[in-house]
Design a protein around this motif. Structure first.
Motif, PDB file in Angstrom:
ATOM      1  N   LEU A 147       0.836  -0.999   0.060  1.00 28.22           N
ATOM      2  CA  LEU A 147      -0.591   0.360   0.287  1.00 28.22           C
ATOM      3  C   LEU A 147       1.065   1.189   0.395  1.00 28.22           C
ATOM      4  N   GLY A 148       0.329   2.385  -0.922  1.00 24.42           N
ATOM      5  CA  GLY A 148       1.413   3.282  -0.688  1.00 24.42           C
ATOM      6  C   GLY A 148       0.248   4.543  -0.653  1.00 24.42           C
ATOM      7  N   PRO A 149       0.821   5.864  -0.502  1.00 27.07           N
ATOM      8  CA  PRO A 149      -0.362   6.981  -0.322  1.00 27.07           C
ATOM      9  C   PRO A 149      -1.444   6.500  -1.217  1.00 27.07           C
ATOM     10  N   GLU A 150      -0.754   6.503  -2.733  1.00 28.71           N
ATOM     11  CA  GLU A 150      -1.912   6.847  -3.218  1.00 28.71           C
ATOM     12  C   GLU A 150      -3.136   5.402  -3.012  1.00 28.71           C
ATOM     13  N   HIS A 151      -3.724   5.087  -2.036  1.00 27.10           N
ATOM     14  CA  HIS A 151      -3.874   3.792  -1.958  1.00 27.10           C
ATOM     15  C   HIS A 151      -4.790   4.315   0.079  1.00 27.10           C
ATOM     16  N   GLN A 152      -3.873   5.266   0.257  1.00 30.88           N
ATOM     17  CA  GLN A 152      -4.940   5.641   1.354  1.00 30.88           C
ATOM     18  C   GLN A 152      -6.589   5.920   1.357  1.00 30.88           C
ATOM     19  N   SER A 153      -6.691   6.971  -0.033  1.00 35.59           N
ATOM     20  CA  SER A 153      -8.933   6.374   0.864  1.00 35.59           C
ATOM     21  C   SER A 153      -9.108   5.176  -0.134  1.00 35.59           C
ATOM     22  N   LEU A 154      -8.811   4.068  -0.349  1.00 37.65           N
ATOM     23  CA  LEU A 154      -9.181   2.588  -0.585  1.00 37.65           C
ATOM     24  C   LEU A 154      -8.653   1.883   0.912  1.00 37.65           C
ATOM     25  N   ALA A 155      -7.765   2.432   1.589  1.00 37.76           N
ATOM     26  CA  ALA A 155      -7.833   1.450   2.871  1.00 37.76           C
ATOM     27  C   ALA A 155      -8.466   2.137   3.950  1.00 37.76           C
ATOM     28  N   GLY A 156      -8.947   3.358   3.785  1.00 39.29           N
ATOM     29  CA  GLY A 156      -9.144   3.578   4.504  1.00 39.29           C
ATOM     30  C   GLY A 156     -10.980   3.437   4.570  1.00 39.29           C
ATOM     31  N   LYS A 157     -11.298   3.176   3.213  1.00 37.83           N
ATOM     32  CA  LYS A 157     -13.112   2.915   2.877  1.00 37.83           C
ATOM     33  C   LYS A 157     -12.985   1.397   3.111  1.00 37.83           C
ATOM     34  N   MET A 158     -11.711   0.078   3.673  1.00 37.52           N
ATOM     35  CA  MET A 158     -12.267  -1.019   3.849  1.00 37.52           C
ATOM     36  C   MET A 158     -12.156  -1.269   5.233  1.00 37.52           C
ATOM     37  N   MET A 159     -11.150   0.083   6.261  1.00 39.93           N
ATOM     38  CA  MET A 159     -11.624  -0.148   7.468  1.00 39.93           C
ATOM     39  C   MET A 159     -12.740   0.511   8.026  1.00 39.93           C
ATOM     40  N   VAL A 160     -13.490   1.564   6.909  1.00 37.92           N
ATOM     41  CA  VAL A 160     -14.710   1.961   7.491  1.00 37.92           C
ATOM     42  C   VAL A 160     -16.263   1.019   7.660  1.00 37.92           C
ATOM     43  N   LEU A 161     -16.176   0.308   6.212  1.00 35.13           N
ATOM     44  CA  LEU A 161     -16.758  -0.904   5.824  1.00 35.13           C
ATOM     45  C   LEU A 161     -16.955  -2.143   7.069  1.00 35.13           C
ATOM     46  N   ALA A 162     -15.779  -2.135   8.265  1.00 32.35           N
ATOM     47  CA  ALA A 162     -16.016  -3.146   8.197  1.00 32.35           C
ATOM     48  C   ALA A 162     -16.404  -3.609   9.353  1.00 32.35           C
ATOM     49  N   PRO A 163     -17.126  -2.489  10.458  1.00 36.65           N
ATOM     50  CA  PRO A 163     -17.956  -2.237  11.665  1.00 36.65           C
ATOM     51  C   PRO A 163     -19.264  -1.674  10.243  1.00 36.65           C
ATOM     52  N   LYS A 164     -19.889  -1.630   9.669  1.00 36.87           N
ATOM     53  CA  LYS A 164     -20.827  -1.202   8.808  1.00 36.87           C
ATOM     54  C   LYS A 164     -21.565  -2.870   8.721  1.00 36.87           C
ATOM     55  N   LEU A 165     -20.645  -3.924   8.390  1.00 38.41           N
ATOM     56  CA  LEU A 165     -20.801  -4.901   6.892  1.00 38.41           C
ATOM     57  C   LEU A 165     -21.110  -5.974   9.087  1.00 38.41           C
ATOM     58  N   MET A 166     -20.327  -5.849   9.979  1.00 38.47           N
ATOM     59  CA  MET A 166     -20.877  -6.469  10.884  1.00 38.47           C
ATOM     60  C   MET A 166     -21.822  -6.492  11.142  1.00 38.47           C
ATOM     61  N   ARG A 167     -22.493  -4.789  11.373  1.00 33.00           N
ATOM     62  CA  ARG A 167     -23.811  -4.763  11.830  1.00 33.00           C
ATOM     63  C   ARG A 167     -24.986  -4.975  10.808  1.00 33.00           C
ATOM     64  N   ASP A 168     -24.892  -5.095   9.891  1.00 37.77           N
ATOM     65  CA  ASP A 168     -25.602  -5.859   8.204  1.00 37.77           C
ATOM     66  C   ASP A 168     -25.665  -6.901   8.928  1.00 37.77           C
ATOM     67  N   LEU A 169     -24.794  -8.261   9.326  1.00 38.20           N
ATOM     68  CA  LEU A 169     -24.597  -9.030   9.257  1.00 38.20           C
ATOM     69  C   LEU A 169     -25.155 -10.097  10.834  1.00 38.20           C
ATOM     70  N   GLY A 170     -25.450  -8.633  11.649  1.00 39.60           N
ATOM     71  CA  GLY A 170     -25.949  -9.453  12.992  1.00 39.60           C
ATOM     72  C   GLY A 170     -25.245  -9.597  14.236  1.00 39.60           C
ATOM     73  N   VAL A 171     -24.061  -9.051  13.755  1.00 38.64           N
ATOM     74  CA  VAL A 171     -22.934  -8.796  14.783  1.00 38.64           C
ATOM     75  C   VAL A 171     -23.165  -8.027  15.416  1.00 38.64           C
ATOM     76  N   SER A 172     -23.338  -8.381  17.109  1.00 35.15           N
ATOM     77  CA  SER A 172     -23.198  -7.089  18.233  1.00 35.15           C
ATOM     78  C   SER A 172     -22.192  -7.404  19.231  1.00 35.15           C
ATOM     79  N   GLY A 173     -22.060  -8.516  19.628  1.00 32.42           N
ATOM     80  CA  GLY A 173     -20.570  -8.442  20.299  1.00 32.42           C
ATOM     81  C   GLY A 173     -19.433  -7.989  20.260  1.00 32.42           C
ATOM     82  N   GLY A 174     -18.993  -7.644  19.410  1.00 34.27           N
ATOM     83  CA  GLY A 174     -17.724  -7.198  18.898  1.00 34.27           C
ATOM     84  C   GLY A 174     -17.103  -8.355  17.319  1.00 34.27           C
ATOM     85  N   PHE A 175     -16.187  -7.905  17.424  1.00 36.81           N
ATOM     86  CA  PHE A 175     -15.649  -8.427  15.827  1.00 36.81           C
ATOM     87  C   PHE A 175     -13.813  -7.920  15.699  1.00 36.81           C
ATOM     88  N   ARG A 176     -13.571  -8.961  15.038  1.00 36.93           N
ATOM     89  CA  ARG A 176     -11.770  -9.306  14.848  1.00 36.93           C
ATOM     90  C   ARG A 176     -12.074  -8.516  13.234  1.00 36.93           C
TER      91      ARG A 176
END
Length: 115
Positions: free
Chosen positions: A56-85
């Motif tokens: 990953l380089g500086p040109e991928h910063q927004s893509l990497a950030g998008k991955m990090m922000v998507l993770a908790p949304k996906l877990m909520r959407d998939l019914g995970v409420s007690g935490g995730f890794r």
């Protein structure tokens, strides 16, 4: 967009190999792991072929950030409420098996305790 014709994840992105999709947009595809370590285990995969986290380089910063922000949304959407890794294995010594950047997101009871 960069593509490796020998990469299994690039083949999934191209629709050549089926997957159980949980999400898809112009930058990312998310699908359920075929060998899950937790009740909910998805892989967040950039459509752009990037070999590993180390590439990953500086040109991928927004893509990497998008991955990090998507993770908790996906877990909520998939019914995970007690935490995730989240886990990104990097390179052979880091446990990376598919040489295409991907983030494991695992939820449910004790997702790190593989039975």
């Amino acid at each position: 967009m960069s593509h490796d014709p020998n990469c299994i994840f690039c083949k999934i992105v191209a629709g050549q190999i089926p997957s159980k999709k949980a999400f898809e947009d112009e930058d990312l595809i998310v699908f359920h792991d075929i060998q899950p370590w937790a009740p909910v285990h998805v892989l967040i995969v950039p459509k752009l072929h990037i070999v590993s986290h180390a590439d990953l380089g500086p040109e991928h910063q927004s893509l990497a950030g998008k991955m990090m922000v998507l993770a908790p949304k996906l877990m909520r959407d998939l019914g995970v409420s007690g935490g995730f890794r989240t886990l990104i294995n990097t390179g052979r010594d880091g446990g990376q098996e598919v040489m295409h950047l991907h983030m494991h997101v695992m939820g449910g009871p004790r997702p790190w305790a593989k039975g």
